[in-house]
Structure formats: C-alpha cells, structure tokens
Scaffold this motif. Structure first.
Motif, PDB file in Angstrom:
ATOM      1  N   GLY A  10       0.678  -1.104   0.095  1.00  0.00           N
ATOM      2  CA  GLY A  10       0.049  -0.078   0.126  1.00  0.00           C
ATOM      3  C   GLY A  10       0.868   1.171  -0.033  1.00  0.00           C
ATOM      4  O   GLY A  10       0.529   2.313  -0.702  1.00  0.00           O
ATOM      5  N   TYR A  14       0.789   4.118  -2.466  1.00  0.00           N
ATOM      6  CA  TYR A  14       0.480   5.600  -2.120  1.00  0.00           C
ATOM      7  C   TYR A  14       1.593   6.602  -2.775  1.00  0.00           C
ATOM      8  O   TYR A  14       1.126   7.729  -3.084  1.00  0.00           O
ATOM      9  N   GLN A  17       1.364   7.761  -6.042  1.00  0.00           N
ATOM     10  CA  GLN A  17      -0.089   8.442  -5.897  1.00  0.00           C
ATOM     11  C   GLN A  17      -1.096   7.542  -6.620  1.00  0.00           C
ATOM     12  O   GLN A  17      -2.187   7.894  -7.390  1.00  0.00           O
ATOM     13  N   TYR A  19      -3.835   5.960  -5.507  1.00  0.00           N
ATOM     14  CA  TYR A  19      -4.466   5.831  -4.110  1.00  0.00           C
ATOM     15  C   TYR A  19      -5.614   4.667  -4.165  1.00  0.00           C
ATOM     16  O   TYR A  19      -5.828   4.167  -3.052  1.00  0.00           O
ATOM     17  N   ALA A  22      -3.660   1.785  -3.525  1.00  0.00           N
ATOM     18  CA  ALA A  22      -3.236   1.686  -2.041  1.00  0.00           C
ATOM     19  C   ALA A  22      -4.469   1.421  -1.131  1.00  0.00           C
ATOM     20  O   ALA A  22      -4.283   0.718  -0.047  1.00  0.00           O
ATOM     21  N   LEU A  23      -5.580   1.848  -1.300  1.00  0.00           N
ATOM     22  CA  LEU A  23      -6.554   1.625  -0.388  1.00  0.00           C
ATOM     23  C   LEU A  23      -6.980   0.113  -0.305  1.00  0.00           C
ATOM     24  O   LEU A  23      -7.429  -0.313   0.721  1.00  0.00           O
ATOM     25  N   ASN A  42      -2.272   5.037   7.817  1.00  0.00           N
ATOM     26  CA  ASN A  42      -1.973   4.925   6.568  1.00  0.00           C
ATOM     27  C   ASN A  42      -3.396   4.861   5.677  1.00  0.00           C
ATOM     28  O   ASN A  42      -3.594   5.739   4.594  1.00  0.00           O
ATOM     29  N   THR A  46      -5.042   7.731   3.158  1.00  0.00           N
ATOM     30  CA  THR A  46      -5.479   7.265   1.576  1.00  0.00           C
ATOM     31  C   THR A  46      -6.780   7.760   1.346  1.00  0.00           C
ATOM     32  O   THR A  46      -7.174   8.406   0.520  1.00  0.00           O
ATOM     33  N   SER A  56     -11.640   9.270   6.381  1.00  0.00           N
ATOM     34  CA  SER A  56     -10.418   9.467   7.077  1.00  0.00           C
ATOM     35  C   SER A  56     -10.432   9.983   8.403  1.00  0.00           C
ATOM     36  O   SER A  56      -9.403   9.559   9.161  1.00  0.00           O
TER      37      SER A  56
END
Length: 67
Positions: A10, A14, A17, A19, A22-23, A42, A46, A56
């Motif tokens: 991830g 990330y 970029q 995302y 990464a999520l 983290n 993301t 978030s």
C-alpha cells in the motif's frame, strides 16, 4: 500476504499516487491487524487523498485510540 506485506505494498502505491490500489492494500492490512495504529493512519491518509474525508477521520480516530 501478511498485514505487514499488505501495508508495504500500500505504501508503494500511495507514494506513486495510485490511491485506489493503495486503499485496497491498506484495507487488507487493517482487516488483518486492526490494532496497528500506523496501518490505520495510512488508511486514513489514503481516504483523505481520495477526498473521502469522513472515512479518513474515522481511521485517524481509531489510530489515536490505539495504545
């Protein structure tokens, strides 16, 4: 993969970029190890990068509450 491996993957996404990918990996890491505050943080970052602000905040709050 372990939670650590998912988190590391991830981070790579990330930093590039990417995302959305990464999520996926941060969610997997947190599901395997919900008590890790860095993984929660983290995931929160993301969500923030994807303008998912409510999600978030939830992750950041969880990270703060972990000892």
């Amino acid at each position: 993969m372990s939670a650590f491996d998912d988190n590391e993957t991830g981070v790579k996404y990330y930093l590039n970029q990417d995302y959305n990918n990464a999520l996926i990996y941060f969610k997997s890491a947190v599901s395997k190890n919900p008590g890790d505050k860095v993984m929660q943080y983290n995931l929160g970052n993301t969500h923030f990068a994807l303008s998912q602000f409510n999600e978030s905040v939830i992750c950041y709050k969880k990270a703060i509450l972990i000892d």
